[in-house]
Design a protein around this motif. Structure first.
Motif, short mmCIF file in Angstrom:
data_model
loop_
_atom_site.label_atom_id
_atom_site.label_comp_id
_atom_site.label_asym_id
_atom_site.label_seq_id
_atom_site.Cartn_x
_atom_site.Cartn_y
_atom_site.Cartn_z
N PRO A 84 -29.11 42.27 1.39
CA PRO A 84 -29.82 42.18 2.66
C PRO A 84 -31.31 41.90 2.46
O PRO A 84 -31.91 42.31 1.46
N VAL A 85 -31.90 41.19 3.40
CA VAL A 85 -33.34 40.98 3.45
C VAL A 85 -33.70 40.72 4.90
O VAL A 85 -32.91 40.13 5.65
N LEU A 86 -34.86 41.19 5.33
CA LEU A 86 -35.33 40.89 6.67
C LEU A 86 -36.04 39.55 6.64
O LEU A 86 -36.86 39.28 5.77
N VAL A 87 -35.73 38.70 7.60
CA VAL A 87 -36.32 37.37 7.70
C VAL A 87 -37.04 37.27 9.04
O VAL A 87 -36.45 37.51 10.10
N ASP A 88 -38.32 36.95 8.99
CA ASP A 88 -39.12 36.82 10.21
C ASP A 88 -39.04 35.38 10.71
O ASP A 88 -39.55 34.46 10.08
N VAL A 89 -38.39 35.21 11.88
CA VAL A 89 -38.23 33.86 12.44
C VAL A 89 -39.24 33.60 13.55
O VAL A 89 -39.16 32.57 14.23
N GLY A 90 -40.21 34.51 13.72
CA GLY A 90 -41.15 34.39 14.83
C GLY A 90 -42.37 33.55 14.55
O GLY A 90 -43.22 33.35 15.43
N GLY A 91 -42.51 33.03 13.32
CA GLY A 91 -43.67 32.23 12.98
C GLY A 91 -43.54 30.80 13.49
O GLY A 91 -42.52 30.41 14.07
N PRO A 92 -44.57 29.99 13.27
CA PRO A 92 -44.55 28.62 13.79
C PRO A 92 -43.45 27.74 13.21
O PRO A 92 -43.05 26.75 13.82
N LEU A 93 -42.92 28.09 12.03
CA LEU A 93 -41.86 27.28 11.41
C LEU A 93 -40.47 27.75 11.80
O LEU A 93 -39.47 27.14 11.39
N GLY A 94 -40.37 28.83 12.57
CA GLY A 94 -39.07 29.30 13.03
C GLY A 94 -38.25 29.93 11.92
O GLY A 94 -38.79 30.63 11.05
N ASP A 95 -36.94 29.65 11.94
CA ASP A 95 -36.07 30.29 10.95
C ASP A 95 -36.11 29.50 9.64
O ASP A 95 -36.74 28.44 9.55
N PRO A 96 -35.46 30.01 8.58
CA PRO A 96 -35.58 29.37 7.26
C PRO A 96 -35.15 27.92 7.18
O PRO A 96 -35.52 27.23 6.24
N GLU A 97 -34.38 27.42 8.14
CA GLU A 97 -34.04 26.00 8.11
C GLU A 97 -35.27 25.13 8.37
O GLU A 97 -35.24 23.92 8.10
N GLY A 98 -36.36 25.73 8.85
CA GLY A 98 -37.60 25.01 9.04
C GLY A 98 -38.63 25.30 7.96
O GLY A 98 -39.78 24.87 8.07
N TRP A 99 -38.22 26.01 6.91
CA TRP A 99 -39.16 26.41 5.86
C TRP A 99 -39.17 25.46 4.67
O TRP A 99 -39.83 25.73 3.67
N ASP A 100 -38.45 24.37 4.72
CA ASP A 100 -38.37 23.43 3.60
C ASP A 100 -37.90 24.10 2.31
O ASP A 100 -38.53 24.01 1.26
N LEU A 101 -36.78 24.80 2.41
CA LEU A 101 -36.20 25.42 1.22
C LEU A 101 -35.85 24.34 0.20
O LEU A 101 -35.44 23.23 0.56
N MET A 102 -36.04 24.65 -1.08
CA MET A 102 -35.75 23.70 -2.15
C MET A 102 -34.85 24.36 -3.19
O MET A 102 -35.28 25.29 -3.87
N CYS A 103 -33.64 23.88 -3.31
CA CYS A 103 -32.68 24.54 -4.19
C CYS A 103 -32.36 23.76 -5.46
O CYS A 103 -31.63 24.24 -6.31
N GLY A 104 -32.88 22.58 -5.61
CA GLY A 104 -32.58 21.78 -6.80
C GLY A 104 -33.59 21.99 -7.91
O GLY A 104 -34.77 22.25 -7.66
N ASN A 105 -33.14 21.89 -9.14
CA ASN A 105 -34.00 21.93 -10.33
C ASN A 105 -34.84 23.20 -10.42
O ASN A 105 -36.02 23.17 -10.78
#
Length: 271
Positions: A69-90
Motif C-alpha cells: 500500500p501507498v497513499l497517492v495524492d491526486v489533487g495536484g495539477p498533474l492529477g493521478d499518476p497517469e499524468g505524472w509521466d511514469l517511466m518504466c523502461g531501462n
C-alpha cells in the motif's frame, strides 16, 4: 523488487479482490506511462479519498498477494499518476545498486553543479553513510500511524487515495511504478529505491505517500543526537538538494536539527 507474479491483472475481472482474499473499495488499474500503455498494470488506485484505517486493513493478506500500500495524492495539477509521466523502461534494479556508491555520486554531482560562490555544505568530501539507529518503534506500525494522520480531514495532502503496487519491498515502490518526481536531480527511480532500502534498514523508514514530486516517509528510528542528524542530513541533501534549498533553514546543521533530529516524518520535495 517487484514481485515475480503481478496479481494486479486479476483485479480486472475481480475488482474487489476477493479471489486474493481482499475486500477492496471501487478503484481502477493504471498502466499509462510516458512511453505509452505499459505491458502490465503498475498500480491499483481507489476511486475515492482514503479514510483512516484503510492503509493497515488486511495488511497480511495484501503482503501475501505481493501488493504494497501507498497513499497517492491526486489533487495536484498533474492529477493521478497517469499524468505524472511514469517511466518504466531501462531502470536500474535497486538490488544491484550500492546505496553508498549512489549517494556519493549524487553528492559529487552537486559539488560540480553548485552555483558560483555557494560553498558550504557542498565544499566537503563525501563523508560516508551515517550509522544505523538501534531499532525503536515497529516500522510498519509507525507507517500506519502516519498513514492515518495523512488520511484525516486535516491532512496537508490535497486528495490522498489508497493505491496498491506489486512489490515485495515497500522501498521498491518508486522503481516498481517508474516514479519520476525526482527527475530534476535523480533520473532513475531505481536509485531512489536503493536509498530507501538503506534508510529502511538503518532508520526504519517506510514510504507512506507519493505526490507527483514528493515522497513522504515514516521514520521508526530517527537520529537522536545533533551529530548523527547532521550525518544523515548529508544523505538527504545528496538525494534531494532541493529540500535544503527550499527549507527555511539556511545551513545543513539547522536543517538537521529541525527536519531530522527526532523527527518521525521525512518529506523530500524535488523542484
Amino acid at each position: 523488487m517487484t514481485t515475480d507474479t503481478n496479481n494486479l491483472p486479476r483485479l480486472a475481472a475481480d475488482p474487489s479482490g476477493r479471489g486474493l482474499g481482499l475486500d477492496l473499495p471501487a478503484g481502477r488499474l493504471l498502466q499509462e506511462t510516458y512511453q505509452g500503455l505499459w505491458g502490465h498494470p503498475l498500480m491499483w488506485l481507489a476511486d475515492a479519498r482514503v479514510v483512516p484505517g484503510q492503509w493497515s486493513a488486511q495488511r497480511a493478506v495484501r503482503r501475501a498477494a505481493g501488493l504494497m500500500p501507498v497513499l497517492v495524492d491526486v489533487g495536484g495539477p498533474l492529477g493521478d499518476p497517469e499524468g505524472w509521466d511514469l517511466m518504466c523502461g531501462n531502470l536500474s534494479d535497486p538490488e544491484q545498486l550500492g546505496d553508498e556508491e549512489m549517494l556519493e555520486i549524487l553528492w559529487e554531482e552537486i559539488q560540480e553543479e553548485r552555483p558560483e560562490g555557494k560553498a558550504a555544505p557542498f565544499d566537503t568530501p563525501w563523508p560516508g553513510l551515517a550509522g544505523a539507529v538501534p531499532p525503536g518503534a515497529d516500522p510498519d506500525a509507525q507507517a500506519a500511524e502516519l498513514a492515518d494522520a495523512l488520511s484525516g480531514s486535516d491532512s496537508w495532502l490535497m486528495e490522498p487515495r489508497l493505491a496498491l503496487v506489486p512489490s515485495v519491498l515497500n522501498a521498491d515502490i518508486p522503481a516498481a511504478i517508474g516514479w519520476t518526481g525526482s527527475l530534476s536531480h535523480v533520473d532513475d527511480p531505481g536509485i531512489i529505491s536503493a536509498v530507501l532500502r538503506s534508510w529502511g534498514e538503518r532508520f526504519g523508514t517506510r514510504l507512506v505517500a507519493l505526490t507527483s514530486d514528493r515522497i513522504v516517509l515514516s521514520v521508526a528510528a530517527p537520529p537522536t543526537t545533533v551529530e548523527h542528524a547532521a550525518a544523515v542530513a548529508v544523505e538527504h541533501v545528496a538525494l534531494c538538494p532541493d529540500g535544503l534549498a527550499r527549507s527555511r533553514h539556511g545551513s545543513l546543521e539547522d536543517y538537521a536539527a529541525h527536519e531530522i533530529l527526532g523527527r518521525r516524518t521525512w518529506v523530500h520535495h524535488w523542484d
